[in-house]
Design a protein around this motif. Structure first.
Motif, PDB file in Angstrom:
ATOM      1  N   GLN A   1       0.832  -1.199   0.000  1.00 39.43           N
ATOM      2  CA  GLN A   1       0.000   0.000   0.000  1.00 39.43           C
ATOM      3  C   GLN A   1       0.873   1.258   0.000  1.00 39.43           C
ATOM      4  O   GLN A   1       0.581   2.231  -0.701  1.00 39.43           O
ATOM      5  CB  GLN A   1      -0.921   0.011   1.215  1.00 39.43           C
ATOM      6  CG  GLN A   1      -2.035  -0.994   1.146  1.00 39.43           C
ATOM      7  CD  GLN A   1      -2.802  -1.094   2.464  1.00 39.43           C
ATOM      8  OE1 GLN A   1      -2.398  -0.539   3.480  1.00 39.43           O
ATOM      9  NE2 GLN A   1      -3.903  -1.841   2.439  1.00 39.43           N
ATOM     10  N   GLN A   2       1.951   1.222   0.784  1.00 35.06           N
ATOM     11  CA  GLN A   2       2.851   2.365   0.828  1.00 35.06           C
ATOM     12  C   GLN A   2       3.489   2.589  -0.537  1.00 35.06           C
ATOM     13  O   GLN A   2       3.553   3.713  -1.024  1.00 35.06           O
ATOM     14  CB  GLN A   2       3.938   2.149   1.884  1.00 35.06           C
ATOM     15  CG  GLN A   2       4.910   3.300   1.956  1.00 35.06           C
ATOM     16  CD  GLN A   2       6.126   3.007   2.810  1.00 35.06           C
ATOM     17  OE1 GLN A   2       6.404   1.863   3.121  1.00 35.06           O
ATOM     18  NE2 GLN A   2       6.844   4.036   3.160  1.00 35.06           N
TER      19      GLN A   2
ATOM     20  N   GLN B   1       2.303   1.778  -3.419  1.00 35.49           N
ATOM     21  CA  GLN B   1       1.276   2.298  -4.332  1.00 35.49           C
ATOM     22  C   GLN B   1       1.053   3.788  -4.120  1.00 35.49           C
ATOM     23  O   GLN B   1       0.924   4.544  -5.081  1.00 35.49           O
ATOM     24  CB  GLN B   1      -0.038   1.536  -4.149  1.00 35.49           C
ATOM     25  CG  GLN B   1      -0.015   0.144  -4.729  1.00 35.49           C
ATOM     26  CD  GLN B   1      -1.285  -0.626  -4.440  1.00 35.49           C
ATOM     27  OE1 GLN B   1      -2.141  -0.187  -3.673  1.00 35.49           O
ATOM     28  NE2 GLN B   1      -1.398  -1.803  -5.045  1.00 35.49           N
ATOM     29  N   ARG B   2       1.036   4.231  -2.848  1.00 35.13           N
ATOM     30  CA  ARG B   2       0.881   5.662  -2.561  1.00 35.13           C
ATOM     31  C   ARG B   2       2.053   6.451  -3.126  1.00 35.13           C
ATOM     32  O   ARG B   2       1.874   7.510  -3.726  1.00 35.13           O
ATOM     33  CB  ARG B   2       0.773   5.905  -1.057  1.00 35.13           C
ATOM     34  CG  ARG B   2      -0.584   5.603  -0.482  1.00 35.13           C
ATOM     35  CD  ARG B   2      -0.750   6.168   0.927  1.00 35.13           C
ATOM     36  NE  ARG B   2       0.320   5.817   1.837  1.00 35.13           N
ATOM     37  CZ  ARG B   2       0.329   4.750   2.631  1.00 35.13           C
ATOM     38  NH1 ARG B   2      -0.695   3.917   2.623  1.00 35.13           N
ATOM     39  NH2 ARG B   2       1.335   4.509   3.435  1.00 35.13           N
TER      40      ARG B   2
END
Length: 148
Positions: free
Chosen positions: A19-20, A22-23
């Motif tokens: 997720q990190q 992707q951000r």
């Protein structure tokens, strides 16, 4: 162990890391589409390198480099700093808005024209890592006549 508790912390950590990433990739995409940085040569490669470097020093995986992450970065680069020096570097990067460096501030600093201390240290590290001090492989064979 309660049945509702997730026993696989490794998977949760992997999902958090993904997720990190992707951000950070979304922010990179914003910079790629920004007119201000269109003329930057090799921008996609630079952003990918910055993303990897940033993720390495984001110790708490919250998308921000805090004081301990900054301290670890400087120690790893062989330039340990005092708490006050680290605080001054963070103020220089963030403009005194917080005690952490977010990815946008980090990229802005690295792509910007201002020469922040942190930027200079990171560039120095890249140049130092790019040229090995020792030659690869075994030393060349020498005969007695070539010795001093």
């Amino acid at each position: 162990m309660p049945s509702g508790q997730n026993a696989q912390g490794g998977k949760a950590f992997g999902l958090l890391k993904e997720q990190q990433r992707q951000r950070l990739e979304e922010i990179n995409q914003e910079y790629l589409e920004d007119q201000k940085y269109r003329d930057e040569e090799g921008l996609a490669e630079k952003l990918e390198g910055l993303k990897n470097k940033y993720a390495e020093f984001d110790l708490n995986d919250e998308g921000e480099i805090d004081m301990m992450g900054m301290k670890r970065m400087m120690e790893k680069l062989g330039v340990p700093k005092t708490h006050l020096e680290l605080k001054k570097m963070m103020v220089e990067v963030t403009g005194d808005s917080s005690n952490t460096i977010n990815y946008r501030d980090f990229v802005k600093m690295m792509l910007g024209k201002r020469s922040a201390v942190l930027k200079l240290v990171l560039i120095f590290e890249d140049k130092a890592n790019g040229t090995p001090c020792k030659p690869d492989g075994p030393p060349p064979k020498r005969d007695i006549a070539s010795l001093p």
